[in-house]
Scaffold this motif. Structure first.
Motif, PDB file in Angstrom:
ATOM      1  N   VAL A 307       0.829  -1.221   0.000  1.00  0.00           N
ATOM      2  CA  VAL A 307       0.000   0.000   0.000  1.00  0.00           C
ATOM      3  C   VAL A 307       0.858   1.264   0.000  1.00  0.00           C
ATOM      4  CG1 VAL A 307      -0.172  -0.003   2.528  1.00  0.00           C
ATOM      5  CG2 VAL A 307      -1.916   1.187   1.183  1.00  0.00           C
ATOM      6  N   GLU A 308       2.102   1.089   0.422  1.00  0.00           N
ATOM      7  CA  GLU A 308       3.048   2.205   0.446  1.00  0.00           C
ATOM      8  C   GLU A 308       3.204   2.846  -0.939  1.00  0.00           C
ATOM      9  OE1 GLU A 308       7.497   2.303   2.183  1.00  0.00           O
ATOM     10  OE2 GLU A 308       6.551   0.359   1.972  1.00  0.00           O
ATOM     11  N   ARG A 309       3.231   2.019  -1.971  1.00  0.00           N
ATOM     12  CA  ARG A 309       3.555   2.503  -3.310  1.00  0.00           C
ATOM     13  C   ARG A 309       2.517   3.470  -3.893  1.00  0.00           C
ATOM     14  NH1 ARG A 309       8.245   0.436  -5.657  1.00  0.00           N
ATOM     15  NH2 ARG A 309       9.504  -0.280  -3.943  1.00  0.00           N
ATOM     16  N   PRO A 310       1.226   3.093  -3.914  1.00  0.00           N
ATOM     17  CA  PRO A 310       0.278   4.088  -4.438  1.00  0.00           C
ATOM     18  C   PRO A 310       0.277   5.363  -3.607  1.00  0.00           C
ATOM     19  CG  PRO A 310      -0.877   2.157  -3.554  1.00  0.00           C
ATOM     20  CD  PRO A 310       0.572   1.811  -3.610  1.00  0.00           C
ATOM     21  N   MET A 311       0.510   5.253  -2.305  1.00  0.00           N
ATOM     22  CA  MET A 311       0.525   6.473  -1.483  1.00  0.00           C
ATOM     23  C   MET A 311       1.736   7.343  -1.811  1.00  0.00           C
ATOM     24  SD  MET A 311      -1.994   7.368   0.200  1.00  0.00           S
ATOM     25  CE  MET A 311      -1.627   8.409   1.618  1.00  0.00           C
ATOM     26  N   ILE A 312       2.867   6.707  -2.146  1.00  0.00           N
ATOM     27  CA  ILE A 312       4.018   7.515  -2.562  1.00  0.00           C
ATOM     28  C   ILE A 312       3.667   8.276  -3.837  1.00  0.00           C
ATOM     29  CG2 ILE A 312       6.397   7.411  -3.417  1.00  0.00           C
ATOM     30  CD1 ILE A 312       6.950   5.233  -1.376  1.00  0.00           C
ATOM     31  N   GLY A 313       2.832   7.664  -4.669  1.00  0.00           N
ATOM     32  CA  GLY A 313       2.374   8.369  -5.875  1.00  0.00           C
ATOM     33  C   GLY A 313       1.719   9.710  -5.554  1.00  0.00           C
ATOM     34  N   ARG A 314       1.094   9.781  -4.385  1.00  0.00           N
ATOM     35  CA  ARG A 314       0.460  11.053  -4.006  1.00  0.00           C
ATOM     36  C   ARG A 314       1.486  12.067  -3.465  1.00  0.00           C
ATOM     37  NH1 ARG A 314      -5.197  12.138  -4.182  1.00  0.00           N
ATOM     38  NH2 ARG A 314      -5.990  10.662  -5.709  1.00  0.00           N
ATOM     39  N   ARG A 315       2.732  11.648  -3.393  1.00  0.00           N
ATOM     40  CA  ARG A 315       3.770  12.628  -2.984  1.00  0.00           C
ATOM     41  C   ARG A 315       4.254  13.457  -4.164  1.00  0.00           C
ATOM     42  NH1 ARG A 315       8.246  10.565   1.185  1.00  0.00           N
ATOM     43  NH2 ARG A 315       8.723  12.792   1.054  1.00  0.00           N
ATOM     44  N   VAL A 316       3.814  13.136  -5.371  1.00  0.00           N
ATOM     45  CA  VAL A 316       4.195  13.982  -6.517  1.00  0.00           C
ATOM     46  C   VAL A 316       3.785  15.425  -6.252  1.00  0.00           C
ATOM     47  CG1 VAL A 316       3.928  14.371  -8.983  1.00  0.00           C
ATOM     48  CG2 VAL A 316       3.961  12.038  -8.108  1.00  0.00           C
ATOM     49  N   SER A 317       2.616  15.589  -5.616  1.00  0.00           N
ATOM     50  CA  SER A 317       2.133  16.960  -5.428  1.00  0.00           C
ATOM     51  C   SER A 317       3.010  17.753  -4.462  1.00  0.00           C
ATOM     52  CB  SER A 317       0.676  16.963  -4.973  1.00  0.00           C
ATOM     53  OG  SER A 317       0.501  16.108  -3.875  1.00  0.00           O
ATOM     54  N   GLU A 318       3.764  17.083  -3.598  1.00  0.00           N
ATOM     55  CA  GLU A 318       4.684  17.849  -2.738  1.00  0.00           C
ATOM     56  C   GLU A 318       5.796  18.453  -3.598  1.00  0.00           C
ATOM     57  OE1 GLU A 318       6.186  14.837   0.022  1.00  0.00           O
ATOM     58  OE2 GLU A 318       8.233  15.102  -0.699  1.00  0.00           O
ATOM     59  N   THR A 319       6.237  17.683  -4.576  1.00  0.00           N
ATOM     60  CA  THR A 319       7.306  18.228  -5.431  1.00  0.00           C
ATOM     61  C   THR A 319       6.750  19.334  -6.321  1.00  0.00           C
ATOM     62  OG1 THR A 319       7.043  16.667  -7.289  1.00  0.00           O
ATOM     63  CG2 THR A 319       8.420  15.960  -5.459  1.00  0.00           C
ATOM     64  N   GLU A 320       5.486  19.216  -6.709  1.00  0.00           N
ATOM     65  CA  GLU A 320       4.878  20.280  -7.514  1.00  0.00           C
ATOM     66  C   GLU A 320       4.745  21.568  -6.714  1.00  0.00           C
ATOM     67  OE1 GLU A 320       2.160  17.628 -10.581  1.00  0.00           O
ATOM     68  OE2 GLU A 320       1.375  18.081  -8.594  1.00  0.00           O
ATOM     69  N   ALA A 321       4.345  21.416  -5.439  1.00  0.00           N
ATOM     70  CA  ALA A 321       4.208  22.598  -4.588  1.00  0.00           C
ATOM     71  C   ALA A 321       5.570  23.288  -4.408  1.00  0.00           C
ATOM     72  CB  ALA A 321       3.630  22.203  -3.232  1.00  0.00           C
TER      73      ALA A 321
END
Lengths: 331, 123
Positions: A307-321
């Motif tokens: 489950v870690e992997r799809p949640m890491i996918g939601r960290r893209v937005s931290e790099t966008e910010a």
């Protein structure tokens, strides 16, 4: 092939500590998907030793891997250590006799690696102001060692990195306007080439052992070592994803740019312009964003089920910010 | 959609249950359970904040692009026009629009994240 690491460590203890050496501790520490770290200790003829085993748990594919082999990693630690870098002492490079696969053993270094502790734990309040400068010194300790010619380390520069990560990004099929803009902007601002040096490749808060009194104790996790622009290693430790909640302190969440650059220069390194570091810092956020996308894809495509992997996918937005602020500020 | 319970309430109830059993798990599963609880919290926020965020994004993209369409179509056009070099950091309105989109998205994905430029926490 399943390896009984504990049993193999018993045998290794006897090999390193002499006949009769008793394993007194063996516990698995953190581990990535392909790498295991074990803390172990034994009492042998030469006294007690506290060691760390690092071993690869899935076969290494030098064609597709970004990382170097563990043997190369160990030899780099030895080469830079012999040249004065703050690195662990390699105790033993494993061979077939050890039955541990690709692995090596180093002497345990005490201290803390958890990024958030370094940025926020009161135990580090006293030493924290010295850390950015020490990181600059530690980097020069690594960069000054000539890349060993027989290791065939990858050589990269800004354009090569942008090409590589853009190719990966395109292959994901994701459509993220901020990442697009970051690629476009960085391509227009690739710094002039410099003489390439040996790079650690993953020099960030989290991969450095810090001592609450002395500061930088050892630089760990050498698997992404390569050759390139010295500012790359500086930019990565300044990437906001590794500042652990302290974006106001650009170096690792604990220090300032000027101290990092000055520590490097005072130790003997060349003067490096801040804009060059900021280029690599921005590329660091972009690279981490693309890596987050690929970690999500490894789950979508069934390679990793955690489950870690799809949640890491939601960290893209931290790099966008982060990227959008860097784009507003400019390099 | 029915309201007794609403979808986000289902997500919330699962998150609370995961948090309840976390202390009983071994370290690896306790970690994964925390990630799972965070995933449920993200679903909750997307359900409650997502529609307004998407509407703002659509409006912002329409304005900057001068085109019409739904989120997916506008987003694809935006990406393509940045990739081609037609739009860049100097394009009026582009960066503020992207900044607003990024703020809305991080508020859903990771509200505790402190982006570049955030002032230090109050002592």
């Amino acid at each position: 092939m399943t390896v009984d690491v504990r049993a193999a460590l018993e045998t290794l203890a006897a090999r390193l500590g002499g006949e009769g050496a008793k394993l007194t501790e063996a516990q698995r520490l953190s581990g990535g998907a392909s790498m295991e770290t074990w803390a172990f200790a034994f009492d042998g003829a030469g006294g007690a030793e506290r060691l760390i085993l690092r071993r690869r748990s899935v076969p290494f594919d030098p064609e597709t891997a970004r990382s170097v082999s563990l043997q190369t990693e160990a030899r780099l630690i030895q080469a830079t250590g012999a040249n004065g870098a703050r690195v662990p002492t390699v105790r033993h490079i494993c061979d077939d006799q050890d039955g541990l696969g690709e692995a090596y053993v180093m002497v345990r270094v005490d201290g803390e690696t958890l990024g958030r502790k370094i940025t926020s734990d009161p135990r580090f309040d006293a030493v924290r102001p010295a850390l950015a400068r020490q990181c600059g010194e530690a980097l020069w300790g690594i960069h000054k060692t000539p890349p060993p010619a027989d290791m065939n380390l990858k050589v990269v520069d800004g354009t090569i990195e942008l090409d590589r990560y853009e190719e990966v990004y395109r292959a994901t099929g994701a459509q993220r306007p901020i990442l697009e803009l970051a690629f476009q902007y960085l391509r227009k601002h690739v710094p002039a080439p410099v003489e390439p040096t040996l790079l650690h490749g993953d020099f960030r808060n989290g991969n450095i052992m810090f001592d609450p009194q002395a500061g930088v104790a050892a630089v760990l996790d050498w698997e992404l070592a390569h050759v390139g622009d010295p500012a790359e290693d500086m930019g990565w430790i300044c990437t906001n994803s590794w500042r652990f909640g302290r974006p106001d302190r650009p170096v690792g969440g604990f220090g300032d740019y000027a101290d990092l650059l000055e520590g490097y220069r005072a130790a003997g390194g060349r003067a490096i312009e801040l804009s060059r570091v900021r280029f690599w810092q921005m590329l660091g956020s972009l690279r981490w964003g693309v890596m987050c996308l690929t970690m999500y894809l490894s789950w979508r495509d069934g390679m990793v089920k955690s489950v870690e992997r799809p949640m890491i996918g939601r960290r893209v937005s931290e790099t966008e910010a982060d990227l959008v602020v860097l784009l507003e500020e400019g390099l | 959609m029915i309201t007794h319970p609403r979808t986000e309430e289902l997500a919330e109830s699962v998150r609370l249950w995961i948090d309840e059993i976390r202390p009983t798990l071994d370290p690896r599963n306790a970690f994964l359970a925390r990630v799972a609880a965070n995933a449920m919290a993200t679903i909750y926020r997307e359900l409650t904040q997502g529609p307004a965020a998407e509407a703002r994004a659509v409006e912002g993209m329409r304005e900057v692009l001068g085109s019409d369409g739904d989120f997916a179509a506008l987003n694809a056009e935006l990406c393509e026009r940045i990739r081609s070099g037609e739009l860049g950091v100097e394009t009026p309105g582009l960066l503020p629009m992207l900044a607003a989109m990024a703020r809305d998205q991080i508020a859903i994905d990771q509200p505790s994240y402190r982006p570049e430029g955030t002032p230090p926490p109050a002592a």
